[in-house]
Scaffold this active site. Sequence first.
Site: not given
Ligand SMILES: *Cc1c(COP(=O)(O)O)cnc(C)c1O
Length: 361
Positions: A101, A171, A195
Amino acid sequence: MSRVYNFSAGPAVLPVEVLKEAQEEMLDYRGCGMSVMEMSHRSSMFQEIIDEAEADLRDLLHIPDNYKVLFLQGGGALQFSAVPMNLMKNGVADYIVTGQWAKKAYEEGKKYGKAVKIASSEDETFTYIPDCSDLPIDDDADYVYICQNNTIYGTVYHELPNTKGKILVADVSSCFLSEPMDVEKYGVIWGGVQKNIGPAGVQIVIIREDLIRDDLPEYVPTLMKYKTQADKGSMYNTPPCYGIYICGKVFKWIKNLGGLEAMKKRNEEKAAILYDFLDNSKLFKGTVRKEDRSLMNVPFVTGDKELDAKFVAEAKAAGLENLKGHRTVGGMRASIYNAMPKEGVIALVEFMKKFEAENTK
Ligand SMILES: *Cc1c(COP(=O)(O)O)cnc(C)c1O
């Protein structure tokens, strides 16, 4: 009705209490004769929902007044572009690459300016967090970017990088509200909610006001300017109404359980059950350096691909779902987010013990 223990990395388990409440309110939300899915986002009913969600989130994280909270769409992947588009003023940004990511964010950043990879743990398949105490931060870097909890690899920053005064962007998709955070240490915190907080379709961005620019290049789409969204209370266009409503319920659920300190304690207890077992197992082994272990995502292997596959299949038959590891790591991964009850982790460990006894000589 039978519910499995769902160890999915995302979209992931949600609190049963929240799902039940949503079920009860499905046909007639608080006497208005319609569901939240059917109401206008311009109605006072929905305005209350989004305002309350924001207020509860501010309470939980102690978000200072000089930070805006935005509820957006486009997935985490869109934030990989939105961050550089909105924040690259000098055109330079430093990225710490600790997994897929962070890497995707870094690759996207390169499109909008000079994105610099200042540290990485790719040399050992992202199984650790690099030393971030004295990094070669660029003098004119607009921000330093991290992925705080690495969903795929199961690592987390237990200490934030020394950004040498530069803005930190994080993030936090897979550790959002799993423990307290000091919001003031960040310029931007963003996370996809699928998540640890809610259904897919909502991104939460927490941004310090002075970083919201009104001098962005023409090419930046109106909808992707944080300014547009901040000025319009996340309602420049139709927001992901139902997702925001569920997030609001999850915020209340966390508050009722005692807030983020209580969540952290709960998560530490759950993770310890699994890690203690892994550290003493003759068959299973955690894949991450101990100091960098995540409380949320726990990857592990037997060292034998066929045995891993057998484990995943037998676990599924026993009501323990979605334990297959990410394709880049193999083996297994148990995601034990806020809403995974302790009983679920205990059931997993009991099953692992049984499997170990049956499959070791
Ligand atoms: C799942 C995830 C993403 C991507 O998310 P999407 O909504 O599928 O684009 C980005 N960063 C982290 C840490 C993630 O776990």
